[in-house]
Design an enzyme around this catalytic site. Structure first.
Site, short mmCIF file in Angstrom:
data_model
loop_
_atom_site.label_atom_id
_atom_site.label_comp_id
_atom_site.label_asym_id
_atom_site.label_seq_id
_atom_site.Cartn_x
_atom_site.Cartn_y
_atom_site.Cartn_z
N LYS A 164 0.84 -1.20 0.00
CA LYS A 164 0.00 0.00 0.00
C LYS A 164 0.88 1.25 0.00
CE LYS A 164 -4.21 -1.99 1.85
NZ LYS A 164 -4.93 -1.83 0.57
N ASP A 193 -0.68 -0.90 -4.40
CA ASP A 193 -2.06 -0.46 -4.22
C ASP A 193 -2.12 0.99 -3.78
OD1 ASP A 193 -4.75 -0.28 -3.88
OD2 ASP A 193 -4.88 -1.68 -2.21
N GLU A 218 -2.43 -1.23 -8.70
CA GLU A 218 -3.83 -1.42 -8.30
C GLU A 218 -4.46 -0.10 -7.87
OE1 GLU A 218 -6.39 -3.96 -4.98
OE2 GLU A 218 -4.42 -4.67 -5.60
N ASP A 241 -9.93 -1.65 -8.46
CA ASP A 241 -10.44 -2.20 -7.22
C ASP A 241 -11.68 -1.41 -6.78
OD1 ASP A 241 -10.95 -3.07 -4.61
OD2 ASP A 241 -8.85 -3.27 -4.08
N LYS A 265 -14.17 -7.45 -4.57
CA LYS A 265 -14.67 -7.61 -3.21
C LYS A 265 -16.08 -8.19 -3.24
CE LYS A 265 -11.04 -5.50 -1.36
NZ LYS A 265 -10.19 -5.49 -2.57
N TRP A 320 -7.61 -12.59 -0.32
CA TRP A 320 -7.16 -11.91 0.90
C TRP A 320 -8.21 -12.07 1.97
CZ3 TRP A 320 -8.79 -8.07 4.23
CH2 TRP A 320 -7.82 -7.57 5.12
#
Length: 368
Positions: A164, A193, A218, A241, A265, A320
């Protein structure tokens, strides 16, 4: 088999280690909402939705429970045999709010799997593996510390790392990526990300300054329009995402060629049933993707793993789950755990997990 009672429970999931840091927010504890359904045959199923605070997406815990309150009364007495009919019933009660409907979709599949004596993965088309790869998400942190953790997680067996970035100066992000690459090299795949935190200019600069490091980018920028402008201007593949807020957004991204892959997700897209549609759209275009969620306990984890098991392995970027960041399990006998960077697919009927009786205390709402 008809729905007799719906109980809504809540639980707090404190972040192990103190803070989970992303570009847009820091979270220390997550509020998870759980839906328990009891049928007239005595079967009990569970669903879950757990937004990462109120700013990661247009979702939040109180919103989930308010949406459930609109939907639940209309489900009492409904047959569980047709997931599509139940989805239609929910849509007739409330427009949108897929992240709340996802908890119901998960529990419907849990009940149907138990009723038929098959795991949820079978209901989603059938598992292609009994063990799915996971990936480790490294929060925004100092370059040296991030590189040290990355090396440790590679030794622990993770085949993929998500680094991240953003929410700070670009030099720190660039230094972090170079340090991580020096520490792990080709021993793991790397996803960088941005969590919507970079401008187009910053994304292009970072791409240029890290050109020799193989990674996928990402969700670097906030909107799909911004991400679209990166096409042909950056050398790294770009995954979407947060912008994949519903099926139409995914279809739009695929049709326009905006995304080279996705971080998907389950609750954001409305549940496992809708996720199978996205899975199949990605298969048509050979687009890799993850099967995970924003946060949650064993129920969300089991849902993600069942779905991931149905994806062709060469396109599976990982499932994840929040296990590394939370303490304990809802189901101590059959927990969903990461071992050597991979997760065993539950083989018991339904989701394969059952929360310990009474562990969530009294329901915050009951419909019967």
């Amino acid at each position: 088999m008809r729905i007799k009672t719906i109980n809504v429970c809540t639980t707090s999931l404190p972040v192990k280690g103190g803070v989970y840091r992303m570009a847009s927010t820091d979270v220390q504890s997550l509020d998870s909402t759980l839906v328990e359904i009891v049928t007239d045959e005595g079967l009990v199923g569970w669903g879950e939705t757990c937004p990462v605070g109120p700013v990661y997406q247009p979702h939040h815990a109180l919103g989930a429970r308010a949406a459930i309150d609109e939907i639940a009364p209309g489900l009492i007495g409904q047959e569980v045999s047709s997931i599509r009919h139940l989805a239609k019933t929910m849509d007739e009660r409330l427009n949108g709010h897929g992240y709340a409907k996802a908890a119901f979709d998960i529990v419907f599949l849990d009940l149907l799997g138990q009723h038929l004596g098959v795991p949820v993965s079978t209901l989603l088309g059938g598992a292609l593996t009994d063990r799915v790869p996971s990936y480790y998400s490294l929060i925004v942190g100092p370059p040296d510390e991030t590189a040290r953790i990355a090396a440790d997680k590679v030794k622990a067996g993770y085949p993929r790392l998500q680094i991240k970035i953003a929410g700070r100066n670009l030099e720190e992000d660039v230094a972090t990526l170079h340090k991580v690459w020096e520490a792990v090299g080709y021993k793991a795949r790397i996803a960088v990300d941005g969590n919507r935190g970079l401008t187009v200019t910053s994304a292009i600069h970072l791409d240029r300054l890290c050109q020799a490091i193989p990674f996928v980018f990402e969700q670097p920028c906030n909107t799909m329009e911004e991400v679209a402008t990166l096409k042909g201007r950056v050398t790294h593949p770009v995954y979407l995402d947060e912008n994949t807020e519903d099926l139409n957004a995914v279809l739009r991204a695929i049709s326009a060629g905006i995304a080279d892959g996705f971080g998907l997700k389950v609750t954001r897209l409305g549940g496992l049933t809708k996720m199978t549609t996205v899975r199949d759209l990605c298969a048509i275009r050979s687009l890799p993707h993850t099967c995970d969620d924003a946060w949650g306990g064993d129920i969300i984890a089991a849902a993600c793993v069942h779905l991931a098991a149905t994806v062709e392995p060469r396109r599976m970027e990982g499932a994840w789950i929040a296990q590394e960041y939370i303490k304990g399990h809802f189901d101590a006998k059959n927990p969903i755990v990461i071992e050597n960077g991979h997760i065993a697919v539950p083989q018991r009927p339904g989701l394969g997990v059952k929360p310990e009786p009474g562990m969530f205390g009294q329901p915050v709402a009951t419909y019967a």
